[in-house]
Scaffold this active site. Structure first.
Site, short mmCIF file in Angstrom:
data_model
loop_
_atom_site.label_atom_id
_atom_site.label_comp_id
_atom_site.label_asym_id
_atom_site.label_seq_id
_atom_site.Cartn_x
_atom_site.Cartn_y
_atom_site.Cartn_z
N ARG A 122 0.80 -1.21 0.00
CA ARG A 122 0.00 0.00 0.00
C ARG A 122 0.84 1.27 0.00
O ARG A 122 0.59 2.19 -0.78
CB ARG A 122 -0.94 0.01 1.22
CG ARG A 122 -2.20 -0.83 1.06
CD ARG A 122 -2.68 -1.36 2.40
NE ARG A 122 -1.67 -2.25 2.97
CZ ARG A 122 -1.52 -3.53 2.59
NH1 ARG A 122 -2.32 -4.04 1.70
NH2 ARG A 122 -0.58 -4.30 3.11
N THR A 123 1.85 1.33 0.86
CA THR A 123 2.61 2.57 0.97
C THR A 123 3.35 2.86 -0.32
O THR A 123 3.27 3.97 -0.87
CB THR A 123 3.60 2.49 2.15
OG1 THR A 123 2.88 2.22 3.36
CG2 THR A 123 4.36 3.80 2.29
N LYS A 146 26.15 -4.60 -1.47
CA LYS A 146 27.61 -4.52 -1.62
C LYS A 146 28.26 -3.82 -0.44
O LYS A 146 29.48 -3.61 -0.43
CB LYS A 146 27.96 -3.76 -2.90
CG LYS A 146 27.35 -4.35 -4.17
CD LYS A 146 27.64 -3.46 -5.37
CE LYS A 146 26.94 -3.97 -6.62
NZ LYS A 146 27.17 -3.07 -7.79
N ARG A 185 11.70 3.63 3.05
CA ARG A 185 11.32 2.67 4.09
C ARG A 185 12.56 1.88 4.46
O ARG A 185 13.27 1.38 3.59
CB ARG A 185 10.21 1.73 3.65
CG ARG A 185 10.00 0.57 4.64
CD ARG A 185 8.72 -0.20 4.42
NE ARG A 185 7.57 0.62 4.75
CZ ARG A 185 6.32 0.15 4.75
NH1 ARG A 185 6.07 -1.11 4.41
NH2 ARG A 185 5.31 0.94 5.06
N HIS A 236 5.81 5.86 11.33
CA HIS A 236 5.24 5.81 9.98
C HIS A 236 4.30 7.00 9.86
O HIS A 236 3.09 6.87 9.88
CB HIS A 236 4.48 4.49 9.80
CG HIS A 236 4.19 4.14 8.37
ND1 HIS A 236 4.31 5.03 7.33
CD2 HIS A 236 3.77 2.95 7.82
CE1 HIS A 236 3.97 4.42 6.20
NE2 HIS A 236 3.66 3.17 6.47
#
Length: 308
Positions: A55-56, A85, A106, A134
């Site tokens: 959703r986000t 890496k 995120r 959030h």
């Protein structure tokens, strides 16, 4: 219109700024109905996700495209970016900030967005950092409450489920504390109860809160049940997870205890904490409307970050 820059934590939003955001979000509902806008034409948004998201990430990308902008995206960045890496988050952000006008991040570590904002010369939007915050989810949750209940003060909210690891409930508590007369009930298994920092913050801002073991005791009194899943990915011990899951389930029996005006919310995804067959068709089930509201709120935020 207030010009935003970084969106890092829920505490940064005053009721006045939230009112502006929500007014723009209502305008965005009309924009979507009329097939979009070009106000962010030639603007580029980068979505950098080190943890899974549906959703986000997609609502941000849809929001940008509906406003005429372009999107660069990296899903599973921990595995499929230069992080594999050994590149530091700061170096990754320094590079991506040269490619985009805004970065949506995120990350699995709390405080990652603040670290990113310290080295970026473009706006950083916190799309979830570990078990920390959030903020855009909290904004769309408040927008949903206002749309569903009609007010943001003098409401009672039962937060249910994984409160120790839930960045959505933490951020929502910060925003609920901005308004008078609100009360929060924390309903959670012992192992995932709300942490002391949030309870202290609410007390310090005059917000009544109470820990409750039996959801049925408070269901008749609340305006909102904010259900969350028990987050398997946050547990080191499978036995602890199994002990916590399944204790609180929204089903027909619980719905019968709610007032006709109350709503059930959930940040999604859900697992087994809502009986879908019994609850989804009830008009008080607001979680899919809540998810759709994320598009409008994120369109509003992008406009306030980048337009003009």
């Amino acid at each position: 219109m207030t010009r935003l820059f970084n969106i890092i934590e829920a505490q940064q939003f005053s009721p006045e700024v939230m009112a502006e955001i929500f007014a723009v979000a209502r305008e965005m509902e009309q924009v979507v109905q009329h097939y979009g806008s070009n106000i962010l034409n030639r603007r580029i948004m980068a979505t950098l996700f080190y943890e899974p998201s549906t959703r986000t990430r997609l609502s941000f990308e849809s929001a940008m495209r509906r406003l005429g902008g372009e999107v660069l995206t990296t899903e599973s960045a921990q595995e499929f970016s230069s992080a594999a890496k050994g590149e530091t988050l700061e170096d990754t952000i320094r590079v991506i900030a040269g490619y985009a006008d805004v970065v949506v991040l995120r990350h699995f570590e709390g405080g990652a967005s603040e670290r990113a904002s310290a080295v970026a010369d473009v706006p950083i939007i916190n799309a979830g950092d570990g078990a920390g915050q959030h903020p855009t989810q909290a904004l769309l949750d408040m927008y949903t409450i206002e749309r569903e209940i009609g007010r943001l003060s003098d409401i009672s909210v039962a937060m249910v489920g994984d409160l120790a690891n839930g960045r959505t409930v933490r951020s929502l508590c910060y925003l609920l504390s901005k308004y008078q007369g609100n009360k929060v009930y924390f309903v959670a298994p012992e192992i995932v109860r709300m942490k002391e920092d949030i309870k202290s913050y609410l007390s310090g801002h005059g917000i009544c809160h109470e820990e409750v073991d039996n959801l049925y005791d408070v269901a008749p009194e609340v305006d909102v049940i904010y259900q969350t899943r028990i987050q398997r990915e946050r547990f080191d011990n499978v036995a602890d997870y199994e002990a916590a899951r399944g204790k609180y389930v929204i089903d027909r029996k619980l719905l019968d205890c709610l007032s006709a005006e109350a709503v059930v919310m959930h940040p999604l995804p859900r697992v087994d904490e809502i009986d879908a067959a019994a609850v989804d068709d009830d008009p008080r089930a607001a979680y899919f409307r809540q998810a759709h509201n994320g598009l409008y709120v994120r369109m509003a935020l992008l406009k306030m970050l980048l337009a003009g």
